[in-house]
Motif scaffolding. Sequence first.
Motif, PDB file in Angstrom:
ATOM      1  N   GLN A 102       2.777   7.109  -6.480  1.00 43.17           N
ATOM      2  CA  GLN A 102       1.827   7.972  -7.179  1.00 43.17           C
ATOM      3  C   GLN A 102       1.727   9.363  -6.569  1.00 43.17           C
ATOM      4  O   GLN A 102       0.912  10.186  -6.997  1.00 43.17           O
ATOM      5  CB  GLN A 102       0.438   7.302  -7.199  1.00 43.17           C
ATOM      6  CG  GLN A 102       0.469   5.977  -7.949  1.00 43.17           C
ATOM      7  CD  GLN A 102      -0.869   5.286  -7.907  1.00 43.17           C
ATOM      8  OE1 GLN A 102      -1.743   5.564  -8.712  1.00 43.17           O
ATOM      9  NE2 GLN A 102      -1.044   4.402  -6.942  1.00 43.17           N
ATOM     10  N   CYS A 119      -5.115   2.896  -2.256  1.00 41.99           N
ATOM     11  CA  CYS A 119      -3.888   2.339  -2.844  1.00 41.99           C
ATOM     12  C   CYS A 119      -3.630   0.875  -2.460  1.00 41.99           C
ATOM     13  O   CYS A 119      -2.569   0.338  -2.750  1.00 41.99           O
ATOM     14  CB  CYS A 119      -2.689   3.194  -2.442  1.00 41.99           C
ATOM     15  SG  CYS A 119      -2.770   4.849  -3.138  1.00 41.99           S
ATOM     16  N   THR A 139       0.831  -1.198   0.000  1.00 47.69           N
ATOM     17  CA  THR A 139       0.000   0.000   0.000  1.00 47.69           C
ATOM     18  C   THR A 139       0.867   1.251   0.000  1.00 47.69           C
ATOM     19  O   THR A 139       0.677   2.160  -0.804  1.00 47.69           O
ATOM     20  CB  THR A 139      -0.907   0.008   1.250  1.00 47.69           C
ATOM     21  OG1 THR A 139      -1.740  -1.142   1.208  1.00 47.69           O
ATOM     22  CG2 THR A 139      -1.754   1.258   1.319  1.00 47.69           C
ATOM     23  N   LYS A 140       1.859   1.263   0.896  1.00 48.80           N
ATOM     24  CA  LYS A 140       2.730   2.421   1.029  1.00 48.80           C
ATOM     25  C   LYS A 140       3.505   2.653  -0.269  1.00 48.80           C
ATOM     26  O   LYS A 140       3.617   3.775  -0.749  1.00 48.80           O
ATOM     27  CB  LYS A 140       3.687   2.189   2.203  1.00 48.80           C
ATOM     28  CG  LYS A 140       4.494   3.409   2.566  1.00 48.80           C
ATOM     29  CD  LYS A 140       5.327   3.152   3.798  1.00 48.80           C
ATOM     30  CE  LYS A 140       6.241   4.352   4.061  1.00 48.80           C
ATOM     31  NZ  LYS A 140       7.190   4.075   5.127  1.00 48.80           N
ATOM     32  N   GLY A 145      -4.425  -0.961  -6.659  1.00 49.73           N
ATOM     33  CA  GLY A 145      -3.951   0.300  -6.106  1.00 49.73           C
ATOM     34  C   GLY A 145      -2.709   0.823  -6.792  1.00 49.73           C
ATOM     35  O   GLY A 145      -2.216   1.904  -6.484  1.00 49.73           O
ATOM     36  N   LEU A 176      -6.594   7.602   1.626  1.00 45.85           N
ATOM     37  CA  LEU A 176      -5.785   7.429   0.405  1.00 45.85           C
ATOM     38  C   LEU A 176      -5.015   6.110   0.453  1.00 45.85           C
ATOM     39  O   LEU A 176      -4.816   5.461  -0.565  1.00 45.85           O
ATOM     40  CB  LEU A 176      -4.851   8.624   0.206  1.00 45.85           C
ATOM     41  CG  LEU A 176      -5.575   9.880  -0.292  1.00 45.85           C
ATOM     42  CD1 LEU A 176      -4.653  11.097  -0.232  1.00 45.85           C
ATOM     43  CD2 LEU A 176      -6.107   9.695  -1.712  1.00 45.85           C
ATOM     44  N   ASP A 177      -4.638   5.691   1.661  1.00 42.45           N
ATOM     45  CA  ASP A 177      -4.011   4.376   1.797  1.00 42.45           C
ATOM     46  C   ASP A 177      -4.990   3.288   1.347  1.00 42.45           C
ATOM     47  O   ASP A 177      -4.605   2.348   0.663  1.00 42.45           O
ATOM     48  CB  ASP A 177      -3.593   4.121   3.252  1.00 42.45           C
ATOM     49  CG  ASP A 177      -2.134   4.500   3.505  1.00 42.45           C
ATOM     50  OD1 ASP A 177      -1.415   4.740   2.509  1.00 42.45           O
ATOM     51  OD2 ASP A 177      -1.724   4.561   4.663  1.00 42.45           O
ATOM     52  N   LYS A 202       0.018  10.923   2.929  1.00 43.62           N
ATOM     53  CA  LYS A 202      -0.297   9.850   3.875  1.00 43.62           C
ATOM     54  C   LYS A 202      -1.599  10.162   4.619  1.00 43.62           C
ATOM     55  O   LYS A 202      -1.635  11.022   5.476  1.00 43.62           O
ATOM     56  CB  LYS A 202       0.873   9.723   4.873  1.00 43.62           C
ATOM     57  CG  LYS A 202       0.577   8.942   6.139  1.00 43.62           C
ATOM     58  CD  LYS A 202       0.627   7.459   5.905  1.00 43.62           C
ATOM     59  CE  LYS A 202      -0.019   6.690   7.055  1.00 43.62           C
ATOM     60  NZ  LYS A 202      -0.910   5.628   6.591  1.00 43.62           N
ATOM     61  N   ASN A 227       2.626   1.730  -3.300  1.00 47.09           N
ATOM     62  CA  ASN A 227       1.696   2.234  -4.316  1.00 47.09           C
ATOM     63  C   ASN A 227       1.401   3.722  -4.109  1.00 47.09           C
ATOM     64  O   ASN A 227       1.378   4.500  -5.053  1.00 47.09           O
ATOM     65  CB  ASN A 227       0.362   1.472  -4.254  1.00 47.09           C
ATOM     66  CG  ASN A 227       0.459   0.080  -4.858  1.00 47.09           C
ATOM     67  OD1 ASN A 227       1.428  -0.253  -5.535  1.00 47.09           O
ATOM     68  ND2 ASN A 227      -0.550  -0.741  -4.606  1.00 47.09           N
ATOM     69  N   ARG A 228       1.157   4.096  -2.841  1.00 53.69           N
ATOM     70  CA  ARG A 228       0.764   5.477  -2.540  1.00 53.69           C
ATOM     71  C   ARG A 228       1.911   6.448  -2.835  1.00 53.69           C
ATOM     72  O   ARG A 228       1.730   7.462  -3.505  1.00 53.69           O
ATOM     73  CB  ARG A 228       0.338   5.590  -1.067  1.00 53.69           C
ATOM     74  CG  ARG A 228      -0.078   6.993  -0.664  1.00 53.69           C
ATOM     75  CD  ARG A 228      -0.609   7.065   0.759  1.00 53.69           C
ATOM     76  NE  ARG A 228       0.325   6.554   1.751  1.00 53.69           N
ATOM     77  CZ  ARG A 228       1.437   7.180   2.112  1.00 53.69           C
ATOM     78  NH1 ARG A 228       1.764   8.350   1.581  1.00 53.69           N
ATOM     79  NH2 ARG A 228       2.239   6.657   3.012  1.00 53.69           N
ATOM     80  N   TYR A 284       0.673  10.451  -3.567  1.00 56.53           N
ATOM     81  CA  TYR A 284      -0.449  10.847  -2.716  1.00 56.53           C
ATOM     82  C   TYR A 284       0.027  11.002  -1.278  1.00 56.53           C
ATOM     83  O   TYR A 284       0.901  10.264  -0.828  1.00 56.53           O
ATOM     84  CB  TYR A 284      -1.571   9.804  -2.767  1.00 56.53           C
ATOM     85  CG  TYR A 284      -2.284   9.761  -4.094  1.00 56.53           C
ATOM     86  CD1 TYR A 284      -2.973  10.884  -4.555  1.00 56.53           C
ATOM     87  CD2 TYR A 284      -2.273   8.610  -4.881  1.00 56.53           C
ATOM     88  CE1 TYR A 284      -3.620  10.852  -5.776  1.00 56.53           C
ATOM     89  CE2 TYR A 284      -2.925   8.573  -6.107  1.00 56.53           C
ATOM     90  CZ  TYR A 284      -3.593   9.698  -6.553  1.00 56.53           C
ATOM     91  OH  TYR A 284      -4.230   9.677  -7.746  1.00 56.53           O
TER      92      TYR A 284
END
Length: 310
Positions: free
Chosen positions: A186, A198, A179-180, A203, A194-195, A190, A182-183, A188
């Motif tokens: 891109q 992703c 997740t981290k 995600g 939004l997590d 924290k 992916n975020r 985005y």
Amino acid sequence: MQRVLVVDKHKNPLMPCHPARARQLLSSAKAAVLRQQPFTIILLERDGGKTQEIQVKIDPGSKTTGIAIVADFRILHLLEKWEHHCAYCGVTDMPLEVEHIVPKARGGSQRVSNLTIACEDCNREKGNQTAAEFGYPEIGARAKQPLKDAAAVNATRWELYKQLKATGLPLEIGTGARTKYNRIRQGYPKTHWLDAVCVGDSGEQVFVPATMRPLIITATGRQSRQMCRVDKYGFPRTRAKQQRTVKGFQTGDMVRAVVTSGKKAGTYTGRVAVRASGFFDIKTVNDTAQGISYRDCRIMHHCDGYAYHI
Ligand SMILES: [Zn+2]
């Protein structure tokens, strides 16, 4: 499980052992009691030896500091993942060790994707070779597979997952690291929502308009947790709180009041606090309108123990 501390004949620490094992060693005179507090035994013949990988973890505080000696938890995951068999010869019911697929000495990492479990013989025989050089090229690929259910180790998460799954909605879960990754990739920021966007395979590439805002839901309870007030000795001083309904309204309900005449003419939307008189207070975004007649109020949303805001 309480463990007994163990040292070798030169008083170098060994792995703590099970109390039953300690009793066995003491009664067969292979060990003696070194000290009572904390209970420690000394092995009379053994000179050094291998200790499992352990970690010392501390939680320092001003009054109390917690210290824990923790066996390398990765072995538990690894045992599960490799189904308690040596990855090389397949032996089971033998002491198994954490084994580096690419040896540490040759730049192999400590990550789970580079670890497997092996019996002592295979570990020694493999020596400084990689798994592929040792004749097991498939082990590297298998180690890179994610740990089974790794995302669901936490009981709360698991329960949440089950309940969401039960709704029949398509549900996707993933690891925190994924997740981290992916975020951040891109760009985005924290935030929890939004997590969530992703999470998982889907995600990898998501589009969230900059103007989008989350709906924040806060558990507020139904204002009935404290059943009554108590005196300084802890005895009940007042009657238990009861959820009061006045003219069909409860404190906490979202209402919309349209007052057509008088000093309070206007439209008010917000949480209502009911009064026995039938004239309520409505907490709007900016203000609290007082003395609004129940006749002018319409319920938009019954109090369900949660507060919602954008
Ligand atoms: Zn083996």
